[in-house]
Design a protein around this motif. Structure first.
Motif, PDB file in Angstrom:
ATOM      1  N   HIS A 274       0.840  -1.192   0.000  1.00  6.64           N
ATOM      2  CA  HIS A 274       0.000   0.000   0.000  1.00  6.64           C
ATOM      3  C   HIS A 274       0.881   1.251   0.000  1.00  6.64           C
ATOM      4  O   HIS A 274       1.694   1.461   0.910  1.00  6.64           O
ATOM      5  CB  HIS A 274      -0.929   0.008   1.217  1.00  6.64           C
ATOM      6  N   VAL A 275       0.729   2.054  -1.029  1.00  4.70           N
ATOM      7  CA  VAL A 275       1.454   3.333  -1.143  1.00  4.70           C
ATOM      8  C   VAL A 275       0.433   4.428  -1.472  1.00  4.70           C
ATOM      9  O   VAL A 275      -0.603   4.145  -2.075  1.00  4.70           O
ATOM     10  CB  VAL A 275       2.538   3.259  -2.251  1.00  4.70           C
ATOM     11  N   PRO A 276       0.704   5.674  -1.078  1.00  3.11           N
ATOM     12  CA  PRO A 276       1.857   6.111  -0.281  1.00  3.11           C
ATOM     13  C   PRO A 276       1.698   5.797   1.189  1.00  3.11           C
ATOM     14  O   PRO A 276       0.579   5.669   1.685  1.00  3.11           O
ATOM     15  CB  PRO A 276       1.869   7.619  -0.520  1.00  3.11           C
ATOM     16  N   ALA A 277       2.825   5.693   1.894  1.00  3.93           N
ATOM     17  CA  ALA A 277       2.793   5.469   3.338  1.00  3.93           C
ATOM     18  C   ALA A 277       2.307   6.733   4.051  1.00  3.93           C
ATOM     19  O   ALA A 277       2.487   7.849   3.551  1.00  3.93           O
ATOM     20  CB  ALA A 277       4.191   5.087   3.829  1.00  3.93           C
ATOM     21  N   PRO A 278       1.704   6.586   5.222  1.00  2.00           N
ATOM     22  CA  PRO A 278       1.239   7.774   5.966  1.00  2.00           C
ATOM     23  C   PRO A 278       2.363   8.768   6.265  1.00  2.00           C
ATOM     24  O   PRO A 278       2.117   9.966   6.350  1.00  2.00           O
ATOM     25  CB  PRO A 278       0.668   7.175   7.265  1.00  2.00           C
ATOM     26  N   THR A 382       0.268   5.883  -8.882  1.00 10.20           N
ATOM     27  CA  THR A 382      -0.582   5.627  -7.716  1.00 10.20           C
ATOM     28  C   THR A 382      -0.348   6.675  -6.631  1.00 10.20           C
ATOM     29  O   THR A 382      -1.294   7.192  -6.019  1.00 10.20           O
ATOM     30  CB  THR A 382      -0.309   4.223  -7.159  1.00 10.20           C
ATOM     31  N   ILE A 383       0.923   6.995  -6.375  1.00 11.23           N
ATOM     32  CA  ILE A 383       1.241   7.997  -5.361  1.00 11.23           C
ATOM     33  C   ILE A 383       0.746   9.369  -5.795  1.00 11.23           C
ATOM     34  O   ILE A 383       0.204  10.144  -4.994  1.00 11.23           O
ATOM     35  CB  ILE A 383       2.757   8.003  -5.091  1.00 11.23           C
ATOM     36  N   GLN A 384       0.919   9.701  -7.073  1.00 14.99           N
ATOM     37  CA  GLN A 384       0.435  10.993  -7.579  1.00 14.99           C
ATOM     38  C   GLN A 384      -1.079  11.099  -7.425  1.00 14.99           C
ATOM     39  O   GLN A 384      -1.601  12.141  -7.010  1.00 14.99           O
ATOM     40  CB  GLN A 384       0.826  11.146  -9.046  1.00 14.99           C
ATOM     41  N   ASP A 385      -1.788  10.027  -7.757  1.00 12.55           N
ATOM     42  CA  ASP A 385      -3.259  10.040  -7.695  1.00 12.55           C
ATOM     43  C   ASP A 385      -3.787  10.128  -6.264  1.00 12.55           C
ATOM     44  O   ASP A 385      -4.957  10.471  -6.062  1.00 12.55           O
ATOM     45  CB  ASP A 385      -3.823   8.795  -8.381  1.00 12.55           C
ATOM     46  N   ALA A 386      -2.924   9.793  -5.274  1.00  9.07           N
ATOM     47  CA  ALA A 386      -3.377   9.854  -3.880  1.00  9.07           C
ATOM     48  C   ALA A 386      -3.568  11.292  -3.414  1.00  9.07           C
ATOM     49  O   ALA A 386      -4.200  11.522  -2.372  1.00  9.07           O
ATOM     50  CB  ALA A 386      -2.380   9.135  -2.971  1.00  9.07           C
ATOM     51  N   GLY A 387      -3.034  12.257  -4.146  1.00  5.10           N
ATOM     52  CA  GLY A 387      -3.258  13.663  -3.830  1.00  5.10           C
ATOM     53  C   GLY A 387      -2.474  14.198  -2.649  1.00  5.10           C
ATOM     54  O   GLY A 387      -2.857  15.222  -2.082  1.00  5.10           O
ATOM     55  N   LEU A 395       5.014  13.758 -10.039  1.00  2.00           N
ATOM     56  CA  LEU A 395       5.943  12.672  -9.732  1.00  2.00           C
ATOM     57  C   LEU A 395       6.201  11.755 -10.920  1.00  2.00           C
ATOM     58  O   LEU A 395       7.362  11.435 -11.208  1.00  2.00           O
ATOM     59  CB  LEU A 395       5.430  11.883  -8.523  1.00  2.00           C
ATOM     60  N   PRO A 396       5.161  11.272 -11.646  1.00  2.00           N
ATOM     61  CA  PRO A 396       5.452  10.403 -12.799  1.00  2.00           C
ATOM     62  C   PRO A 396       6.347  11.075 -13.831  1.00  2.00           C
ATOM     63  O   PRO A 396       7.212  10.431 -14.422  1.00  2.00           O
ATOM     64  CB  PRO A 396       4.053  10.096 -13.365  1.00  2.00           C
ATOM     65  N   GLN A 397       6.149  12.360 -14.038  1.00  2.00           N
ATOM     66  CA  GLN A 397       6.974  13.069 -15.006  1.00  2.00           C
ATOM     67  C   GLN A 397       8.425  13.133 -14.549  1.00  2.00           C
ATOM     68  O   GLN A 397       9.351  12.879 -15.324  1.00  2.00           O
ATOM     69  CB  GLN A 397       6.429  14.482 -15.215  1.00  2.00           C
ATOM     70  N   LEU A 398       8.637  13.455 -13.262  1.00  2.00           N
ATOM     71  CA  LEU A 398      10.000  13.514 -12.744  1.00  2.00           C
ATOM     72  C   LEU A 398      10.681  12.150 -12.800  1.00  2.00           C
ATOM     73  O   LEU A 398      11.832  12.033 -13.228  1.00  2.00           O
ATOM     74  CB  LEU A 398       9.986  14.019 -11.295  1.00  2.00           C
ATOM     75  N   ALA A 399       9.947  11.110 -12.357  1.00  2.00           N
ATOM     76  CA  ALA A 399      10.540   9.769 -12.323  1.00  2.00           C
ATOM     77  C   ALA A 399      10.804   9.247 -13.729  1.00  2.00           C
ATOM     78  O   ALA A 399      11.862   8.672 -14.006  1.00  2.00           O
ATOM     79  CB  ALA A 399       9.620   8.819 -11.558  1.00  2.00           C
ATOM     80  N   ALA A 400       9.831   9.447 -14.643  1.00  2.00           N
ATOM     81  CA  ALA A 400      10.002   8.943 -16.006  1.00  2.00           C
ATOM     82  C   ALA A 400      11.172   9.632 -16.698  1.00  2.00           C
ATOM     83  O   ALA A 400      11.894   9.006 -17.490  1.00  2.00           O
ATOM     84  CB  ALA A 400       8.720   9.145 -16.809  1.00  2.00           C
ATOM     85  N   GLY A 401      11.368  10.907 -16.403  1.00  2.00           N
ATOM     86  CA  GLY A 401      12.505  11.595 -16.984  1.00  2.00           C
ATOM     87  C   GLY A 401      13.820  10.945 -16.591  1.00  2.00           C
ATOM     88  O   GLY A 401      14.721  10.770 -17.413  1.00  2.00           O
ATOM     89  N   VAL A 402      13.932  10.558 -15.303  1.00  2.00           N
ATOM     90  CA  VAL A 402      15.148   9.886 -14.836  1.00  2.00           C
ATOM     91  C   VAL A 402      15.238   8.479 -15.425  1.00  2.00           C
ATOM     92  O   VAL A 402      16.291   8.072 -15.944  1.00  2.00           O
ATOM     93  CB  VAL A 402      15.167   9.834 -13.297  1.00  2.00           C
ATOM     94  N   TYR A 403      14.126   7.712 -15.350  1.00  2.00           N
ATOM     95  CA  TYR A 403      14.156   6.336 -15.850  1.00  2.00           C
ATOM     96  C   TYR A 403      14.541   6.289 -17.324  1.00  2.00           C
ATOM     97  O   TYR A 403      15.379   5.477 -17.745  1.00  2.00           O
ATOM     98  CB  TYR A 403      12.796   5.665 -15.671  1.00  2.00           C
ATOM     99  N   CYS A 404      13.917   7.158 -18.130  1.00  2.00           N
ATOM    100  CA  CYS A 404      14.157   7.126 -19.577  1.00  2.00           C
ATOM    101  C   CYS A 404      15.578   7.572 -19.917  1.00  2.00           C
ATOM    102  O   CYS A 404      16.229   6.985 -20.789  1.00  2.00           O
ATOM    103  CB  CYS A 404      13.136   7.996 -20.304  1.00  2.00           C
TER     104      CYS A 404
END
Length: 472
Positions: A274-278, A382-387, A395-404
């Motif tokens: 379960h993410v994100p953690a409290p 999932t973490i981004q959608d948790a608000g 977050l997906p944009q930042l992470a995908a930039g690094v991953y790619c």
């Protein structure tokens, strides 16, 4: 190298033996010492044996130590001098003075170094609070100042309650006693909160209970600080505490996927179900109150930097799992031969069985790397959608930039050194499919993956071209 730490009762020379205080002899980098100071003791003497009969010493008074250690981190640094008065390095230590019938000095000593003209000692005290808040308090058996009395009671209460990293709350009779003591003696609420936060930070973990304890007690002090209502001592303590909290919050952001309330250290090796953690939401709130302007570009860049650091660490974990040594060993094929590795990560493509199997394992590892990054992007969504993230942080944009970026460079390097065979095998085609999936995931995160697309199109075209040439 040896350092002798002793209490002194007013002797005027370094070699004197006045007073009835305790003493301890400590060797380089090891040893613990707890020096008990009698009421007649007035100073502490640090003596470093330089060899050849030379002794360099520092002799701070107890009042000076209490004053110098009243800041947030309790660090004291004093010059070491030879008997002729010439400077010979310095001694650095962390002081904790506990007023129990006088002074009680608790100090494990570590990392004592002496190189050329440099001497250093780091003395880290136990977590039972210090009494440095009152600089004018001399070493005597008279009444304690209210803040010092509160510090003693707080340390006793925490020890009685079994205080540790997952048991932080003050409760029951001790909570009532400390509250009444503070109110009756007129101890500032800011002082009581800051002292408690310092105890928490001594055992801090990136967990919700720890961060919530810090947030509850630190937020009022930060508001008082903005209004200029902290005393000088409280402001000094807050400065040290702020730096420590910022470091703790940074740890949370750099492990945002792996935060776990179930782990003793608060960080799991694998992503929890379960993410994100409290803890992530509380860390973000702490970060917000620590910043004068949370929406300022610099504040946003700091948070983005932490998240990108986490993404790079995530990529390195996947690279280590799928490409660390897997493509170099014999794998599960059951053959006994070694790959024709040229020592630079490339393999001989002469067409022999060992070379073909080496290529297959390499391409399979690259495929698994790309698919693993796709799964990580799913977690980021999932973490981004948790608000829980601030507005403007994608977050997906930042992470995908690094991953790619990282995956593109890795695939380009690997395929340049290990060109696919002609015609390409199933593993090479699977790699193309995995690259396409990663590219689609990156596009879904609104990230330009032109470089990745260029690399995969180039190698896919080259593979097919090779196949066409081979078939006429």
């Amino acid at each position: 190298d040896v350092c002798r730490v002793r209490a002194d009762g007013g002797s005027t020379s370094f070699g004197g033996a006045g007073g009835g205080g305790d003493a301890a002899l400590l060797h380089v980098g090891c040893g613990d010492a707890r020096i008990r100071l009698a009421a007649a003791d007035e100073s502490i003497v640090f003596e470093v044996d330089l060899g050849g009969g030379k002794i360099a010493a520092a002799k701070p008074s107890l009042e000076d130590v209490a004053h110098l250690s009243s800041g947030g981190r309790n660090i004291v640094e004093l010059p070491l001098r030879l008997p002729n008065g010439k400077d010979k390095g310095f001694v650095r230590f962390t002081a904790h003075l506990e007023p129990i019938g006088g002074y009680d000095w608790g100090a494990p000593l570590t990392n004592l170094d002496h190189v050329n003209n440099y001497s250093g000692a780091s003395i880290g005290g136990a977590s039972g609070g210090g009494a440095g808040g009152e600089s004018g308090w001399a070493a005597c058996n008279g009444p304690l100042p209210p803040s010092a009395a509160y510090d003693v009671a707080l340390g006793a209460g925490l020890r009685a309650l079994g205080f540790h990293r997952r048991r932080l709350a003050l409760h029951g009779p001790w909570a009532w006693l400390l509250r009444e003591l503070g109110e009756l003696q007129g101890v500032s609420p800011n002082h009581t909160s800051l002292r408690y936060v310092r105890h928490v930070l001594a055992v801090a973990t990136p967990t919700a209970d720890c961060l919530a304890a810090v947030l509850d007690h630190l937020a009022p002090c930060l508001r008082e600080s903005m209004d200029g209502r902290l005393s000088a001592t409280e402001a000094d303590q807050l400065t040290g505490i702020r730096a420590a909290v910022e470091q703790l919050v940074g740890v949370c952001f750099q492990n945002y996927k792996n935060l776990s309330e179930e782990e003793p250290r608060g960080i799991a090796k694998e992503v929890p179900p379960h993410v994100p953690a409290p803890a992530l939401g509380i860390a973000l709130e702490l970060s917000r109150i620590l910043q004068r302007d949370p929406l300022a570009p610099e504040s946003v860049r700091v948070l983005q930097g932490h998240l990108q650091t986490a993404a790079r660490a995530c990529y390195r974990r996947h690279h280590s799992v799928f490409l660390g040594d897997r493509h170099k060993d014999n794998g599960g094929g059951g053959h006994g031969g070694r790959n024709n590795d040229d020592g630079n990560g490339s393999m001989n493509s002469s067409g022999d069985s060992s070379g073909d199997k080496g290529h297959a394992r390499l391409f399979a590892g690259l495929s698994q790397l790309c698919l693993g990054l796709c799964r990580e992007l799913g977690t980021d969504h999932t973490i981004q959608d948790a608000g829980v993230l601030p507005v403007g942080i994608r977050l997906p944009q930042l992470a995908a930039g690094v991953y790619c970026s990282e995956a593109s460079a890795c695939v380009h390097k690997m395929l340049s050194a290990n060109a696919p065979p002609a015609p390409p095998g199933a593993e090479a085609l699977d790699l193309v499919d995995a690259l396409c999936e990663l590219q689609e995931a990156a596009v879904a995160a609104d990230v330009s993956s032109t470089d990745l697309g260029d690399h995969h199109s180039h190698h896919r075209g080259g593979g097919n071209g090779g196949g066409g040439g081979g078939g006429g």
